[in-house]
Design an enzyme around this catalytic site. Structure first.
Site, PDB file in Angstrom:
ATOM      1  N   LEU A 101       0.892  -1.161   0.000  1.00 13.47           N
ATOM      2  CA  LEU A 101       0.000   0.000   0.000  1.00 13.47           C
ATOM      3  C   LEU A 101       0.928   1.209   0.000  1.00 13.47           C
ATOM      4  O   LEU A 101       2.008   1.167   0.621  1.00 13.47           O
ATOM      5  CB  LEU A 101      -0.873   0.019   1.257  1.00 13.47           C
ATOM      6  CG  LEU A 101      -1.984  -1.030   1.343  1.00 13.47           C
ATOM      7  CD1 LEU A 101      -2.704  -0.946   2.685  1.00 13.47           C
ATOM      8  CD2 LEU A 101      -2.995  -0.852   0.204  1.00 13.47           C
ATOM      9  N   ASP A 102       0.532   2.279  -0.666  1.00 13.18           N
ATOM     10  CA  ASP A 102       1.379   3.470  -0.719  1.00 13.18           C
ATOM     11  C   ASP A 102       1.611   4.027   0.686  1.00 13.18           C
ATOM     12  O   ASP A 102       0.821   3.791   1.606  1.00 13.18           O
ATOM     13  CB  ASP A 102       0.715   4.562  -1.574  1.00 13.18           C
ATOM     14  CG  ASP A 102       0.634   4.149  -3.034  1.00 13.18           C
ATOM     15  OD1 ASP A 102       1.440   3.305  -3.461  1.00 13.18           O
ATOM     16  OD2 ASP A 102      -0.255   4.680  -3.733  1.00 13.18           O
ATOM     17  N   TYR A 103       2.651   4.847   0.800  1.00  9.50           N
ATOM     18  CA  TYR A 103       3.035   5.488   2.069  1.00  9.50           C
ATOM     19  C   TYR A 103       1.833   6.206   2.702  1.00  9.50           C
ATOM     20  O   TYR A 103       1.629   6.163   3.917  1.00  9.50           O
ATOM     21  CB  TYR A 103       4.151   6.485   1.751  1.00  9.50           C
ATOM     22  CG  TYR A 103       4.833   7.115   2.927  1.00  9.50           C
ATOM     23  CD1 TYR A 103       5.510   6.330   3.867  1.00  9.50           C
ATOM     24  CD2 TYR A 103       4.841   8.492   3.089  1.00  9.50           C
ATOM     25  CE1 TYR A 103       6.168   6.915   4.942  1.00  9.50           C
ATOM     26  CE2 TYR A 103       5.493   9.086   4.155  1.00  9.50           C
ATOM     27  CZ  TYR A 103       6.147   8.289   5.083  1.00  9.50           C
ATOM     28  OH  TYR A 103       6.793   8.868   6.145  1.00  9.50           O
TER      29      TYR A 103
END
Ligand code: URA
Length: 239
Positions: A101-103
């Site tokens: 999952l993105d930051y």
């Protein structure tokens, strides 16, 4: 000594009923020999092979579901010393996240040291369902929702059909809340899908990964998966 079907189910390979079917269908070997008799007893030192996969019954795999908070990176280590999803879990096992999952994305992510399951789940052919809720700029029109459902072009390739619904539009802030259920896992897929129709994603949360949702998990909280949940994940990769 335990019954073979119970051991197979406990190791998270499949349900006990399915294990019985596999045994009677000659798909299970104990120490290299096919065993078709239900109720055969096995020891913890026996090597069990199901559908040509050796079950590692000496290793205690660990499986966690984490509600990833923002500003945490989905990897084992970070060259910039940012906090990782692994840092949030109290274990000495060498676990890692299944996918990314993105930051700045929050939500459901599984961590495990079961490499076989992880690789299978991450492989596009597994088609694992992921449900997202995205807060995006502007009003997403009915026409645009249909475009997202049918597939939009990212990097020259159309995204697969998806379930997409507008949940809410807030006139005051001029933002829409959109639910998406997708099966692919291309890089920054949801953000890029919205990019193609001209909306910025302001917030993104993965509400569900396969059979696992965020019930009772606040951001940063995690729990172990049950044997039943692990068995369901295994059944999904076998389709
Ligand atoms: N799609 C994105 O754009 N980001 C994520 O983190 C997950 C899906």
């Amino acid at each position: 000594m335990e019954r073979l079907q119970k051991v197979i189910a406990n190791l998270g390979y499949t349900s006990r009923r399915k294990a019985e079917e596999l045994i009677t269908n000659g798909k299970v070997k104990v120490n290299g020999e096919v065993v078709t008799e239900l109720g055969t007893k096995v020891k913890s030192t026996d090597t069990i092979e199901v559908e040509n996969t050796i079950l590692d019954n000496n290793k205690n795999y660990e499986y966690y579901l984490l509600n990833k908070p923002r500003e945490v990176i989905s990897s084992v280590a970070d060259e910039h010393n940012r906090k990782t999803v692994v840092d949030l879990i109290d274990t000495s096992a060498r676990i890692y996240p299944i996918g990314r999952l993105d930051y700045d994305t929050t939500g459901a992510i599984i961590l495990t040291n079961d490499g076989y399951l992880a690789n299978k789940l991450m492989h596009p052919s597994s088609n694992i369902e992921k449900k997202y809720i995205a807060k995006v700029s502007g009003l997403v029109t009915g026409y645009e929702i249909k475009e997202l459902r049918a597939g939009v072009i990212i990097d020259g390739k159309k995204t697969a059909k998806a379930k997409v619904d507008l949940k809410k539009y807030d006139k005051k802030t001029d933002k829409s809340l959109v639910e998406l259920i997708i099966h692919e896992g291309r890089n920054h897929q949801v953000k890029r899908m919205f990019e193609t129709i001209g909306h910025d994603v302001i917030k993104l949360k993965r509400e569900k990964y396969a059979n696992l949702d965020l019930t009772n998990l606040k951001p940063g909280e995690y729990r172990k998966l049950s044997n039943k949940e692990i068995a369901i994940l295994y059944s999904l990769i076998k389709k």
